[in-house]
Design an enzyme around this catalytic site. Sequence first.
Site, PDB file in Angstrom:
ATOM      1  N   ASP A 210       7.852  -1.088   9.222  1.00  0.00           N
ATOM      2  CA  ASP A 210       8.364   0.372   9.410  1.00  0.00           C
ATOM      3  C   ASP A 210       8.612   0.844  10.782  1.00  0.00           C
ATOM      4  OD1 ASP A 210       5.781   0.595   9.979  1.00  0.00           O
ATOM      5  OD2 ASP A 210       5.625   2.664   9.345  1.00  0.00           O
TER       6      ASP A 210
ATOM      7  N   SER B 162      -4.126   3.393  10.680  1.00  0.00           N
ATOM      8  CA  SER B 162      -3.090   3.378   9.706  1.00  0.00           C
ATOM      9  C   SER B 162      -3.312   1.646   9.325  1.00  0.00           C
ATOM     10  CB  SER B 162      -1.430   3.498  10.095  1.00  0.00           C
ATOM     11  OG  SER B 162      -1.503   3.135  11.297  1.00  0.00           O
TER      12      SER B 162
ATOM     13  N   HIS C 101       4.207  -0.764  11.767  1.00  0.00           N
ATOM     14  CA  HIS C 101       3.140  -1.477  10.897  1.00  0.00           C
ATOM     15  C   HIS C 101       3.769  -2.883  10.323  1.00  0.00           C
ATOM     16  CE1 HIS C 101       2.327   2.707  10.453  1.00  0.00           C
ATOM     17  NE2 HIS C 101       0.880   2.463  10.858  1.00  0.00           N
TER      18      HIS C 101
END
Length: 382
Positions: A347, A39, A350
Amino acid sequence: MESHTLYAIFGLIISLALLPNPTISTKCSFPAIFNFGASNADTGGYSALFGQIPPPNGETYFYTPSGRICDGRLIIDFIAEKFGLPYLSAFLDSVGSNLSHGANFATVASSIGPQDMPIALGGNSPISLDVQFAQFSDFYRRSQILRKQGGVFEKLLPKEDYFSQALYTFDIGQNDLTAGYKKNLTTEQIKAYVPDVMGQFSNIIKKIYGEGGRIFWVHNASPLGCLPYFLDRFLITAGQMDKYGCASPFNEAAQYLNLKLKEALAQLRKDLPEARITYVDIYSVKYTLITQAKKYGFEKPFIVCCGQGGKYNYHLKNYCGLNKTIGGKEIVISNTCKDLSVRVNWDGTHFTEAANKWVFNQIASGSFTDPPISLDMACQRN
Ligand SMILES: *[C@@H]1O[C@H](CO)[C@@H](O)[C@H](O)[C@H]1NC(C)=O
Ligand SMILES: *[C@@H]1O[C@H](CO)[C@@H](O)[C@H](O)[C@H]1NC(C)=O
Ligand SMILES: *[C@@H]1O[C@H](CO)[C@@H](O)[C@H](O)[C@H]1NC(C)=O
């Protein structure tokens, strides 16, 4: 001075200029980037597979969800900018992708080793590093066949030379640790399988080298114990917190992985004589930013910007972008903080674009890499 002496001097100057001079090195110009990861470097792979990552992701820079878990750009975007290349399209995205200057094989929740817990049950991405390599290898072969047809294919797919001249970037391995914690394994049990995971990583680098890849830029694992996702999701006892508020066991696991990664890369430099391999200590850069945020102009490093609830403005079930229907009315649970440019955590897992940019500037300088060379010198021999 006699003319033949002058000619001799000129001749000497010219031959010196033509010789490769070890003290003057030219900056690299990469025609393409091929990225492998999870991610932290996904620019649309997960969205193509499982549906778009919802707003407010993308609100700072792309002004629309852009397949990234961030309000804006990721480190891989700043790397592309640095070399004047377009942002990487996800290999898996069949809508509007332009792969002429590289491709991104990363997806959210990817790990190095294949995992057995399905993503729908909170597990990992099926696109682990071995799958990413299979896609890369297939892409190499088929892109060259299609390019021969000319026309639009020539403008959408990379030239063959690019595969040996490209920068190969990696940001993967953290989810191999997370996968263990999700199974309630102890840090000791997780550390026990890290050498095997690094063996799998080395094999993939060797395979890419076998396909002609030469220049490798490898990010290490982040300080997981400083991320609200870990602090909220997994059991931690008071004695396991460090003086900054990070949970030591998760950081210990990440540091162990990083030690093994560094050793694996040292071995690869011996095994692959033409490779230029750079180890990038993202861990130290992120740990510095989180633990000394004020010093660098940032605030509230443990408070999530896009989330809701609890000590960290974070709860796994109220994730960034989720809408809930309460009393027949749809409510956007996860509003964004107003001071994004000075915030670190987006979040829970991240980083914000502002933090990504700060981290990028640190790693690009060469102060956190082994060997200590800047990003634009990564093509030079170690
Ligand atoms: C949540 O609601 C907002 C505002 O109505 C909308 O823009 C967004 O697309 C919704 N997100 C999801 C995941 O449905
Ligand atoms: C793909 O991107 C490259 C570089 O930005 C550009 O030159 C090329 O025209 C694009 N291809 C198409 C079909 O738009
Ligand atoms: C891990 O432990 C928690 C808490 O005891 C439990 O709810 C969960 O089901 C366990 N998970 C697995 C995969 O065993």
